[in-house]
Design a protein around this motif. Structure first.
Motif, PDB file in Angstrom:
ATOM      1  N   ARG A  12      25.873  59.588  14.596  1.00 46.24           N
ATOM      2  CA  ARG A  12      24.863  59.101  15.283  1.00 46.24           C
ATOM      3  C   ARG A  12      25.232  57.650  15.706  1.00 46.24           C
ATOM      4  O   ARG A  12      24.326  56.966  16.451  1.00 46.24           O
ATOM      5  N   ASN A  13      26.414  57.104  15.211  1.00 40.51           N
ATOM      6  CA  ASN A  13      26.496  55.452  15.332  1.00 40.51           C
ATOM      7  C   ASN A  13      26.760  55.267  16.681  1.00 40.51           C
ATOM      8  O   ASN A  13      27.446  55.946  17.663  1.00 40.51           O
ATOM      9  N   TYR A  20      33.006  58.812  21.417  1.00 36.28           N
ATOM     10  CA  TYR A  20      33.745  60.026  21.688  1.00 36.28           C
ATOM     11  C   TYR A  20      34.532  60.718  20.366  1.00 36.28           C
ATOM     12  O   TYR A  20      35.015  59.927  19.653  1.00 36.28           O
ATOM     13  N   PHE A  21      34.240  61.977  20.270  1.00 32.69           N
ATOM     14  CA  PHE A  21      34.992  62.818  19.274  1.00 32.69           C
ATOM     15  C   PHE A  21      35.867  63.729  19.920  1.00 32.69           C
ATOM     16  O   PHE A  21      35.405  64.587  21.006  1.00 32.69           O
ATOM     17  N   ILE A  22      37.222  63.722  19.454  1.00 34.74           N
ATOM     18  CA  ILE A  22      38.051  64.498  20.592  1.00 34.74           C
ATOM     19  C   ILE A  22      38.893  65.374  19.664  1.00 34.74           C
ATOM     20  O   ILE A  22      39.098  65.526  18.519  1.00 34.74           O
ATOM     21  N   TRP A  95      26.942  60.238  21.903  1.00 34.55           N
ATOM     22  CA  TRP A  95      25.651  59.610  22.199  1.00 34.55           C
ATOM     23  C   TRP A  95      24.616  60.547  23.055  1.00 34.55           C
ATOM     24  O   TRP A  95      23.412  60.149  23.113  1.00 34.55           O
ATOM     25  N   ASN A  96      25.057  61.710  23.313  1.00 37.01           N
ATOM     26  CA  ASN A  96      24.294  62.759  24.038  1.00 37.01           C
ATOM     27  C   ASN A  96      24.137  64.009  23.253  1.00 37.01           C
ATOM     28  O   ASN A  96      23.680  65.128  24.209  1.00 37.01           O
ATOM     29  N   LEU A  97      24.236  64.232  22.051  1.00 40.77           N
ATOM     30  CA  LEU A  97      24.150  65.537  21.354  1.00 40.77           C
ATOM     31  C   LEU A  97      22.823  65.700  21.081  1.00 40.77           C
ATOM     32  O   LEU A  97      22.073  64.801  20.887  1.00 40.77           O
ATOM     33  N   LEU A 101      22.664  69.043  16.115  1.00 39.73           N
ATOM     34  CA  LEU A 101      24.257  68.976  15.972  1.00 39.73           C
ATOM     35  C   LEU A 101      24.652  68.120  15.051  1.00 39.73           C
ATOM     36  O   LEU A 101      25.838  67.970  14.453  1.00 39.73           O
ATOM     37  N   TYR A 102      24.051  66.806  14.727  1.00 40.49           N
ATOM     38  CA  TYR A 102      24.405  65.847  13.571  1.00 40.49           C
ATOM     39  C   TYR A 102      24.644  66.274  12.078  1.00 40.49           C
ATOM     40  O   TYR A 102      25.156  65.766  11.585  1.00 40.49           O
ATOM     41  N   GLU A 103      23.487  67.114  12.219  1.00 38.72           N
ATOM     42  CA  GLU A 103      23.023  67.456  10.721  1.00 38.72           C
ATOM     43  C   GLU A 103      24.280  68.268  10.142  1.00 38.72           C
ATOM     44  O   GLU A 103      24.202  68.048   8.792  1.00 38.72           O
ATOM     45  N   ASP A 104      24.912  69.213  10.800  1.00 37.09           N
ATOM     46  CA  ASP A 104      26.071  69.887  10.112  1.00 37.09           C
ATOM     47  C   ASP A 104      27.240  69.724  10.901  1.00 37.09           C
ATOM     48  O   ASP A 104      27.687  70.516  11.977  1.00 37.09           O
TER      49      ASP A 104
END
Length: 229
Positions: A12-13, A20-22, A95-97, A101-104
């Motif tokens: 969430r940072n 970006y996560f690649i 930034w746009n999830l 989806l951040y929780e797991d």
């Protein structure tokens, strides 16, 4: 065989550095040939650029972060010209999830990988082996990923005939994972530069050499990456 590596994290940072996560996704039906030309390309480049590569040891893993853009480009070019390898990638926009989806992060990874492979049609006869870098923090269990993908892709959607194996590998002992790591490194640097409002033409040129053709930006409507195709 499909080889997967990741760079960055699902977070969430809101710092542009972490936007970006690649996930790099490379594929080959001739892994031994890819390994041979990967080793040969590194050896040839170091031999002809000894002054700039004097600290590189061909007998050990050379991380992408230690290579120049020219060296990466040369390796990608040799692999493209002499092997059946295909390079593809997934860019996840933190930034746009959706909040859940951040929780797991592992569930998020599994969901997006499944969504990516669901776009590959005409592969029903393929029996797939998947190799993942064991340092991947997001994939906590290859068994759960394998079961999830087998149900989603082989039983429900009939994308693949079967997923015969889903295994961890150590990059120090796996040239294939080193190739995936090298590609992920290029992508991370290029994406991070654009998030920071900078240019990174060297890594973008390296990415373009790979001639990727099955890429995914998630969620797509927020794409701001100039080289995405």
């Amino acid at each position: 065989m499909i080889i997967v590596d990741e760079s960055g994290s699902i977070t969430r940072n809101e710092n542009p550095w972490n936007r970006y996560f690649i996930i790099s996704v490379i594929e080959t039906q001739e892994p031994k040939n890819v390994i041979r030309y990967f080793r040969k390309a590194k050896e040839n480049y170091i031999k002809h650029h000894h002054g700039k590569c004097k600290n590189m040891d061909i007998t050990k893993e050379i991380k992408g972060s230690s290579m120049s853009c020219k060296m990466k480009s040369y390796i990608f070019s040799e692999l493209r010209n002499h092997t059946d390898i295909t390079f593809n990638y997934i860019i996840i926009d933190n930034w746009n999830l959706k909040p859940q989806l951040y929780e797991d992060p592992e569930r998020c990874f599994n969901f997006i990988i499944q969504k990516y492979f669901s776009r590959l049609r005409g592969r029903k006869s393929d029996v797939v082996d998947i190799l993942i870098d064991e340092r991947n923090c997001t994939v906590k269990s290859v068994n759960s990923l394998s079961m999830y993908l087998r149900i989603a892709l082989c039983l429900e959607k009939d994308i693949f005939k079967d997923i015969s194996s889903c295994l961890y590998g150590n990059s120090k002992a796996s040239d294939l994972i080193q190739v995936a790591d090298l590609f992920a490194n290029c992508l991370e640097r290029a994406c991070r530069s654009q998030a920071l409002g900078q240019t990174n033409s060297g890594n973008i040129r390296s990415i373009n050499i790979t001639q990727t053709n099955h890429n995914m930006y998630f969620p797509y409507q927020y794409n701001e990456i100039s080289f995405f195709s």
